[in-house]
Design a protein around this motif. Structure first.
Motif, short mmCIF file in Angstrom:
data_model
loop_
_atom_site.label_atom_id
_atom_site.label_comp_id
_atom_site.label_asym_id
_atom_site.label_seq_id
_atom_site.Cartn_x
_atom_site.Cartn_y
_atom_site.Cartn_z
N SER A 158 0.80 -1.23 0.00
CA SER A 158 0.00 0.00 0.00
C SER A 158 0.83 1.27 0.00
CB SER A 158 -0.92 0.02 1.24
OG SER A 158 -1.85 -1.03 1.19
N ALA A 159 2.09 1.19 0.45
CA ALA A 159 2.89 2.38 0.72
C ALA A 159 2.88 3.40 -0.42
CB ALA A 159 4.32 1.98 1.06
N SER A 212 -0.27 5.27 -1.32
CA SER A 212 -0.73 6.31 -0.40
C SER A 212 -0.82 7.66 -1.09
CB SER A 212 0.20 6.41 0.80
OG SER A 212 1.50 6.86 0.43
N ASN A 257 -0.30 3.73 12.50
CA ASN A 257 0.58 3.81 11.33
C ASN A 257 -0.18 4.14 10.04
OD1 ASN A 257 -0.73 1.41 10.81
ND2 ASN A 257 1.13 0.18 10.63
N LYS A 258 -1.44 4.52 10.16
CA LYS A 258 -2.21 4.94 8.98
C LYS A 258 -2.16 6.45 8.78
CE LYS A 258 -3.27 0.66 9.13
NZ LYS A 258 -2.36 -0.27 8.43
N SER A 285 0.26 8.33 7.91
CA SER A 285 0.97 8.71 6.68
C SER A 285 0.07 8.60 5.46
CB SER A 285 2.21 7.82 6.51
OG SER A 285 3.15 8.06 7.52
N TYR A 286 -0.86 7.64 5.47
CA TYR A 286 -1.86 7.55 4.40
C TYR A 286 -2.84 8.72 4.52
CZ TYR A 286 -0.35 2.62 4.10
OH TYR A 286 0.37 1.47 3.98
N ASN A 311 7.07 12.29 4.83
CA ASN A 311 6.14 11.17 4.77
C ASN A 311 6.90 9.89 4.41
OD1 ASN A 311 4.13 9.31 3.26
ND2 ASN A 311 2.79 10.77 4.29
N ASP A 312 6.78 8.89 5.27
CA ASP A 312 7.57 7.68 5.10
C ASP A 312 6.98 6.71 4.09
OD1 ASP A 312 5.41 7.31 6.89
OD2 ASP A 312 6.34 5.53 7.74
N ARG A 313 5.70 6.80 3.78
CA ARG A 313 5.07 5.84 2.88
C ARG A 313 5.43 6.08 1.42
NH1 ARG A 313 2.99 1.43 5.71
NH2 ARG A 313 2.05 2.17 7.65
N ASN A 323 8.44 4.62 -0.91
CA ASN A 323 8.45 3.31 -1.55
C ASN A 323 8.44 3.45 -3.07
OD1 ASN A 323 8.03 0.24 -1.30
ND2 ASN A 323 6.35 0.85 -2.64
N ASP A 364 -5.71 -0.54 5.69
CA ASP A 364 -4.88 0.48 5.05
C ASP A 364 -5.70 1.54 4.31
OD1 ASP A 364 -2.63 -0.74 5.98
OD2 ASP A 364 -1.93 -1.48 4.05
#
Length: 507
Positions: free
Chosen positions: A64-65, A68, A83-84, A86-87, A99-101, A104, A313
């Motif tokens: 999903s990353a 996002s 941890n959602k 970031s989404y 933003n860490d997502r 990816n 997610d």
């Protein structure tokens, strides 16, 4: 740019070194110090380098990353918790460069580009390979480089344009216009260099695993359609998009493309190999050993509700769900019955779930999913991710033909094929050009709702309707932190990841 992986050099090098032992082991072998310039010699070298590209592309689409960045559309939302967040930052327009997502996609696509560059710039050195093998290898690299830049520029806008593998921490960002020029050129090469069909292990159950000439043409049609909208607004590209999509439609038998008879079959575990997937990412959870990119993490847990032990997610926005036309497509897109704590005697509809939202059922049905109680027995699966579907080719043609000429019979036929498969009647006749276009955009939203690469978000951006679409947001949704502006195009592009900004001051 930060250092990125180069599988196409490392993996083939190791394989080649382990296979180089012979009775002449005392003979000097320059392959002990391989470089991209000296590696490519044989067809096997080219094949190993091309196969390595799939590792990186699979890694981009198996979780999903990266998706996002598409949560700003009006079809997807998520709880702002744990941890959602970031989404949710993309869903509510407050994503920052930290933003860490999103990293990816940034990392995997640039890794794909680096490996593609190595192959493109050196494939002619493989003098022991046939011309066909050289072309097929380079064609794959051109396709994947174009695909990577297409996602990068639609997501981030101005990004570094790299066609070599030199390290340059002062590289400037390129304009979308320059990036699209390269994308088009790459795909024009790919459509002439790739075969119409593959053989051996590259063809499974009658379906081609690598991209074919048809894949390149379909992607090029979508690229032209996107260029006709924002930010380039090159409306002359509508005609090119229509012509290229028609080429795929008229010759679909060459590549074996067609709509599946039933929409739901696309998302069943038995539908892993299907003829609607023009290009897809294929996964196999049964591969021995740990190989992250071989497994699909979009299934079965990612979009399962918390009530059934899922990760949650993302799930459907309420008003988009309510506007979604009823029929077999809607039934296959969304989960209809939920078992609280996986107890079939405690069945509710979406209003009875903890999040009180409809969840997507796409990607849920996999070997690890128990239909009887909705228990997910594994957090990874083998579901195919369709990057390009034949339905998208049909809708690209319908819109492009209408906008370049008029909503004629061929345009209506293309959209009606998709609508009829969804259980809908033919689109009302006699629509104006703009009304027909709006109908196609709506159809695309329903057809590709949720975490599909043909994301609703990209349609909203190119049609400059991000704010308009999000203005119809149910009051129970997470409030928007910022409001996008369709005139100023604010919040249309994701922020450049902070790690790369720190390395390169020009980002």
């Amino acid at each position: 740019m930060k250092k990125i992986k180069s599988y196409n050099i490392i993996i083939p090098s190791l394989l080649l070194l382990f296979s180089s032992c012979s009775k002449d082991f005392l003979k000097e072998d320059p392959k002990s110090s391989l470089t991209p310039e000296t590696f490519y010699k044989t067809s096997n070298d080219l094949n190993m380098a091309a196969i390595a590209l799939y590792t990186q592309v699979n890694g981009a689409f198996n979780q999903s990353a990266g998706f996002s960045t598409l949560w700003g559309g009006d079809d997807m939302t998520v709880a702002r918790a744990g941890n959602k967040i970031s989404y949710s930052d993309f869903d509510t327009y407050q994503a920052t460069s930290s933003n860490d997502r999103m990293t990816n996609w940034w990392s995997y696509f640039y890794s794909t580009i680096k490996s593609s560059n190595a192959l493109i710039n050196n494939y002619t050195n493989a003098t022991e390979a046939s011309e066909a093998d050289r072309n097929h290898a380079a064609g794959q690299a051109y396709f994947f480089r174009a695909l990577s830049y297409f996602f990068l520029t639609r997501t981030w806008g101005e990004v570094p344009l790299i066609t070599d593998n030199t390290v340059d921490y002062n590289r400037a960002k390129a304009t979308p216009s320059d990036i699209y020029t390269l994308i088009v050129a790459d795909l024009q090469k790919a459509e002439t260099m790739l075969p119409d069909a593959w053989d051996g292990t590259k063809r499974q159950n009658g379906v081609d695993i690598p991209p074919t000439a048809g894949s390149a043409k379909a992607l090029l049609a979508n690229v032209y359609l996107t260029m006709a909208g924002w930010p380039l607004k090159q409306t002359d590209k509508y005609a090119l998009a229509a012509a290229k999509a028609k080429e795929v439609i008229d010759n679909k038998a060459t590549w074996g493309y067609d709509l599946t008879t039933n929409y739901a079959d696309l998302w069943k575990k038995e539908g892993k190999f299907n003829h609607e997937t023009v290009f897809g990412c294929y996964y196999n959870v049964n591969v021995s050993g740990w190989a992250w990119e071989n497994y699909n993490m979009l299934t079965p847990n990612a979009y399962a509700p918390d009530d059934e032990g899922g990760w949650g997610d993302g799930y459907g926005e309420i008003n988009f769900y309510k506007k979604f036309p009823p029929g077999p497509r809607k039934e296959a897109t969304y989960q209809s019955v939920y078992y609280i704590n996986n107890d079939p005697t405690k069945a509710v509809d979406w209003t009875g779930t903890m999040r009180k939202h409809p969840y997507f059922f796409k990607f849920r049905d996999d070997d690890a999913f128990n239909q009887s109680n909705h228990v997910n027995n594994n957090w990874i699966g083998s579901h195919t991710v369709p990057v390009i579907r034949y339905a998208e080719v049909l809708l690209t043609y319908a819109e492009a033909q209408a906008m370049s000429a008029a909503p004629d019979a061929t345009a209506y036929n293309a959209i009606n094929l998709v609508r009829n498969r969804a259980g809908l009647s033919n689109l009302v006749a006699g629509l104006s050009q703009s009304a027909f276009r709006d109908s196609v955009i709506a159809e695309r939203g329903w057809e590709f709702a949720g975490a599909e690469p043909a994301g609703r978000w990209y349609d909203l951006i190119r049609t400059e309707t991000v704010s308009k679409a999000n203005s119809d947001r149910d009051a129970s949704e997470e409030p928007l932190k910022n409001i996008p502006d369709d005139a100023a195009h604010t919040f249309y592009w994701a922020p450049i990841p902070i790690g790369d900004q720190q390395l390169n001051p020009n980002l």
